[in-house]
Design a protein around this motif. Sequence first.
Motif: not given
Length: 375
Positions: A92-97
């Motif tokens: 998982s990665i940040g939404m804005d990323d």
Amino acid sequence: MALSMASIKVAPAFGKSKLATRKPSSRAVRPGSVTVKALKQNASVKHDSYNEHHGPEYFKYSGIDTTPDERERRHRYYNKRTEIVNSHFPGSIGMDDWLFRVENKLSSFGFTGDNTIAQTNFCRDEITAPLKNGIHDIFGYAMDIDGLAGFTAAGLTGLGAGMSHSPTDPNGRERYVFFAMPHIAVDSSGRAGDCIRAGRAGCSHACGALIKLQPKFTELKAGGLQIRAPGTCDHMDPEYSLLEARMLSAVQPNDLPAGGLDLVQVTKLADKVIRKHMEELVRASVDPSKCDFAIITGIQIHSYGHTLDEWHPNMEYIMPSTMTVVVNGQRSDVNLVQETPAPTARQLWKLGGAGDILATPNSMPQMSSGGGGHH
């Protein structure tokens, strides 16, 4: 115990397979100066659920005037939050990323905000709005084909309506991007299914529809559950009854653990079932000779604070699953994380409006022993 997904059939490929290649990018970084403000201390007094929905990289940025100790502590805090989310949903990665990478990769295939319409298939829950808003920022208002838990009930008519709204190029060619995913809350202590909602006392939950469905797998394992016939639904509860039938039909009772599935397992199964259904709908409605299209799937994860006694930022993550792009009948399967460069923290902060930078929370997040949630 591992769950067999053998009953989920892999959909036939769209077009001819072609490897997507990574294109190098250049970044110009210019210095900036910001003021760190400790605006959030007691969450029960000031808890902003709508203006903090970024990923961890956004929050890591602290300008050029931060001391080394504070910078290290800040990174350690947000790395820990990411570690907690990844303990349930690896990769998982940040939404804005994620949005930054999606926009860049789609642009390399010719999809831009002025020539493409997006269709979003998420849960009806209002806390999915930050992701929708991010997609709107890229492509303008999207066609909303949502359903409970991310199971679209719009069908061929809904997809067809969205496609008929697409921009066209001078040759009449159209472009569509289909986003489809379930969602789940994982609070800042790692409890799956738990979240705090604006204005509501106590603990809330997401996804409510999947939590309601979860005990059905235990009943299915015990042999005491009759699955609804395909295509039929409860007219008083149509969306839930359809998603229940699709989910329960996707597994074999003998493959289920004795205790059924926890919420994390149910959510990962939902991702696979939603993806299969979206591919079936697109295959039945899209003509690749007249358009280019992409299907993007994953899981939206709401990592909110676990208490109102102390502020911990509300953050949004995405666990990427698949990204399929078909241009001129040629299919490319994209590994978004491996094939696209990550944005810097400063870039995400600037794209997010370059507002006040909040102080690092007072205490480090601690992983609870809640397991996969609501088992």
